[in-house]
Structures are given as structure tokens and as C-alpha cells.
Design a protein around this motif. Sequence first.
Motif, PDB file in Angstrom:
ATOM      1  N   TYR A 231       5.023   1.274  -0.613  1.00  0.00           N
ATOM      2  CA  TYR A 231       3.679   1.585  -0.110  1.00  0.00           C
ATOM      3  C   TYR A 231       2.959   2.550  -1.040  1.00  0.00           C
ATOM      4  O   TYR A 231       1.777   2.367  -1.360  1.00  0.00           O
ATOM      5  N   TRP A 232       3.672   3.587  -1.493  1.00  0.00           N
ATOM      6  CA  TRP A 232       3.039   4.614  -2.327  1.00  0.00           C
ATOM      7  C   TRP A 232       2.703   4.077  -3.710  1.00  0.00           C
ATOM      8  O   TRP A 232       1.726   4.514  -4.327  1.00  0.00           O
ATOM      9  N   LYS A 235      -0.602   2.450  -3.486  1.00  0.00           N
ATOM     10  CA  LYS A 235      -1.710   3.383  -3.281  1.00  0.00           C
ATOM     11  C   LYS A 235      -2.154   4.066  -4.577  1.00  0.00           C
ATOM     12  O   LYS A 235      -3.256   4.625  -4.632  1.00  0.00           O
TER      13      LYS A 235
END
Length: 535
Positions: A231-232, A235
Motif C-alpha cells: 500500500y505504501w 502511495k
Amino acid sequence: MPREQLQVLNALDTAKTQLYHFTAIVIAGMGFFTDAYDLFAISLVTKLLGRIYYHREGALKPGTLPPGVNSSVTAVALVGTLAGQLFFGWLGDKMGRKKVYGMTLAVMVICSLASGLSFGRERRSVMAVLCFFRFWLGFGIGGDYPLSATIMSEYANKKTRGAFIAAVFAMQGFGILASGIVALVVSAAFDHAFSAPSYATNALLSTPVQADYVWRIILMFGAIPAGLTYYWRMKMPETARYTALVAKNAKQAASDMARVLQVDIEAEEQKVETITQDKRNSFGLFSKAFLRRHGLHLLGTTSTWFLLDIAFYSQNLFQKDVFTAIGWIPPAATMNAIGEVFRVARAQTLIALCSTVPGYWFTVAFIDIIGRFAIQLMGFFFMTVFMFALAIPYHHWTLHDNRIGFIIIYSLTFFFANFGPNATTFVVPAEIFPARLRSTCHGISAAAGKAGAIVGAYGFLYASQSSDPKKTDAGYPPGIGIKNSLIVLGVINFLGMLFTFLVPEPNGKSLEELSGENEQDDEVEQTTSNRTVPV
């Protein structure tokens, strides 16, 4: 003379160390944690695989993987890594670092899980499926090398860029350590729950049925840290250097970095257009201009990484065989299958804890103080010295009272590999090439390293066999023995020291200074012909 630096790039070069730097290190570093875990965990379970799937009734020794199977299981991920480094390195310059970054992580997570879910109980199918998924696991791992290094170099400031890139790579040390710890915990738990006699006591019962779960759990665990950071990664904004200098989108670069740095940044679209349209900033990888400006640099980064990985992977993947040869790990027949995993993992964990991990972080601490060149030269020098110190009086080290001395010197070779060329060969290619070719050139350099790793993995497996046919492992032809193999590795390290003189010193310079992208008039010709060794 140099052009005035783009404001967005200057802001990155002069930025104080901030939270986003450490966030980027962790996000990129967890990929390397997984890379190292997956690549080195296999060495902990190959003996167990041999006992489970290649047991022979009435044999005096436990079953071992045949030479072809052993080399394939050990090295197939390295072949995949080589392919992934070339492919994703090229793709990172074409599509952007961020877009490709998520692909590599997804491949790693899926194939790490699939490696432990190899279908069937019949040995041919298990080994075939294991090798298939480990190839694609390596393919994903390969993409992480050029992308992580390039992203970190393009996010970092001039002052601490080396430490930031090295810190990403240093997570490899924790990955190696974690593979040993996970193997220790899993094997200890299974050995306690399913106690088994030694092979010499009862050959069949020495490998309980539940042992088949041990290697699967150890291999699958590598998917967890990678999955947690997906997820990071998604981002993270694209790097400003790619957006501005390759995608030619000045507004987006300024907007992304203004948000990251929390400062106002002017877009400077006209200046970006001037830089990107300059013919001297448009040559390709196979052009005469690239050969003239960066040919020796690419030769330096590829040759040193190739030579380093022959020695580094030989030592890492086959340290269990070295420890067995000197008697630090007991003879296989005196242990049960799961107990052997525990002994091998304990030895690897101690080496990682005492020498491998500290070596990486010494590089992080000193790389921006004494420079990449000095650390790489020093590392190759001491690796050469310690290899010869082990090899020449090898018989002396095999005596029972001298084994601790052998382990200490052997550990020092790992320490100076990591406080030396294993870290710097990763850092430098991410700094010295133009933005539009940076990921590609890092991928080529890393692929040369993996070619060396494949040579080490296949070559050491055969070369380290005893010259006495009666003392070789089942199915192996006579080799040159551990002593002569260590001498060969010492010579390889010495050659690495010589080729280091082709590698430039990037310390304290901006990426555009190093690549010549920010030069005009004739200065680009002068800067690229400078000495590669710091004066």
C-alpha cells in the motif's frame, strides 16, 4: 559551464533529513528485506529437501539433492533475478519508477507464497513446481534492485545520499538474519512437537512426515513483510527527476515535491524544455556518446559487481557445507532431519548477527565520510587477505581446537564484503548515469552481479567437492576441495580490487553533476574524462 539547477532538483539536493527520507528507506528497504530472505532462505532447507525426497533405503548417509537438482533449486531464483533486473530496469526508465515498483512487489508476494505450496508429494513434481515459482520470485526480486536504488538516489539529498541508498540495501542483512531466525523458531517448534531419532539410530523415522511443512513455512514467510508495504509503495509519488527530466512534466514534478518537502517550488517549464531538448542529453545506451562518457563507468560497475557476487554468493549459499567440512555442524547421520535445519540455521544466524548485519551498517555510517571508492577498495582488499588466510593453512583450521579461529576469520570476510563492495556496488550505479538511463544501467550492473552469483552458486557447488572420489557427496564428480576453492575466491576478490579503479567517486556531488546532464558548452566533455579515482 554548468546550467543553473532546476529549483525542484536543487530543493531535493539541499533538503535537510526529514521524515519522508526515512519513510522512503523503510518502504524501499522492506523490499530488500524480502529479497534477501527469499534468496538466502533456500540454503537453510536444501539438506531437508534431500532427506525428504531423496531418501535411499540402506544408505549410510541421509538423502541429498542430486547435483543438477541442488544447483537448480539453489540458483534458479538467481537466474530469474538476472532477467528481472534487465527487464524491470529498462521498464523503469520507460514507464516510470513508481508504476513498475508495485508490479515487482506483487510478483514477489505471489511467488513467495506459491514456492511453499509446491504441489504434490512426488519429488519430480515438487522440485519442478518449486523451481518454477522460485524463478518468477527471482524475476520480481530482480526488479527491486534498480528501482529501489534509483528511487532512493533521486529522493535523497547530496549530503547523505550514499547513506540513504546504503540503508535501503542494508535491509538485506536483516533479511538474511530473519531467514535464520524463522528457520530456528520453526525447526525448534517442530523438533519439540515431533521428536525423532538420529539418522544413524533409525533412518526412516529420522525424517518425520511433518518435516515437509517445515521448509514450506520457512519459504512462505518471506511474503509477509513485502505484502505489508504494498500500500505504501503505491502511495509514493513518482520521483521528480523522472517526472521532470524524462517525462518532461515540470508542473507535476514541482507539485509532487512541494507536497513532499512542504515548500513552494516553481515549475520552470521553460528550463525543463531547454535541458531535455539539448542533444547532449538525448543519446541512447548503445550510442558512441554513451560509450565515450559512461563506457568505462559501466564496465567498472558491472565488472566489480560480477566479481563480488561470485565470492559473496558462494560464501552465503554454501556456508553450511564449509561449516560441515570443518566440523562446526555435526555429521548428518548423527542428527534427525529437523534438527539438522536447526543446526544449519543457528550457524547462519550467528554469522549474520556478528558480521553480516554490522558490516552493512558500518557502510551506512561511513559512506558519506570516506566515500564509496575507499570503502570498496578496502573491502575487496580485506576479503582477499582473509580468504588467503583461510585457504593457505586450511588443514590447520580443520583441527578441532582451531575451529573458532576459522569461524572468526570467515566472519570477517562477510563483514568486509558488506562494509565494502557488496554495498557500494549497489549504491554507485544509482548515482553516476543520466536519469533517462539510470534504472537501465543499474539493472545491467546488477544483472552482471547476478551472473557472478550464478557462477558462484553452480561453480562452488562442484568445485568444493573433495578431490578424493570416495569423499564426494552422492552424485558429484571430484572437485578441487574447499581449500583450493577458497584460493580461487581470494584471486577473484583481488581482481575486484583492480577493477574498482574504473569506478568514479560520487560523494558530495549532485546526480546531474555526475551524469553531465546539467552541463553546457564543452564542459561535459571535460567532466566525463576526469580521473575516476579521488585525488
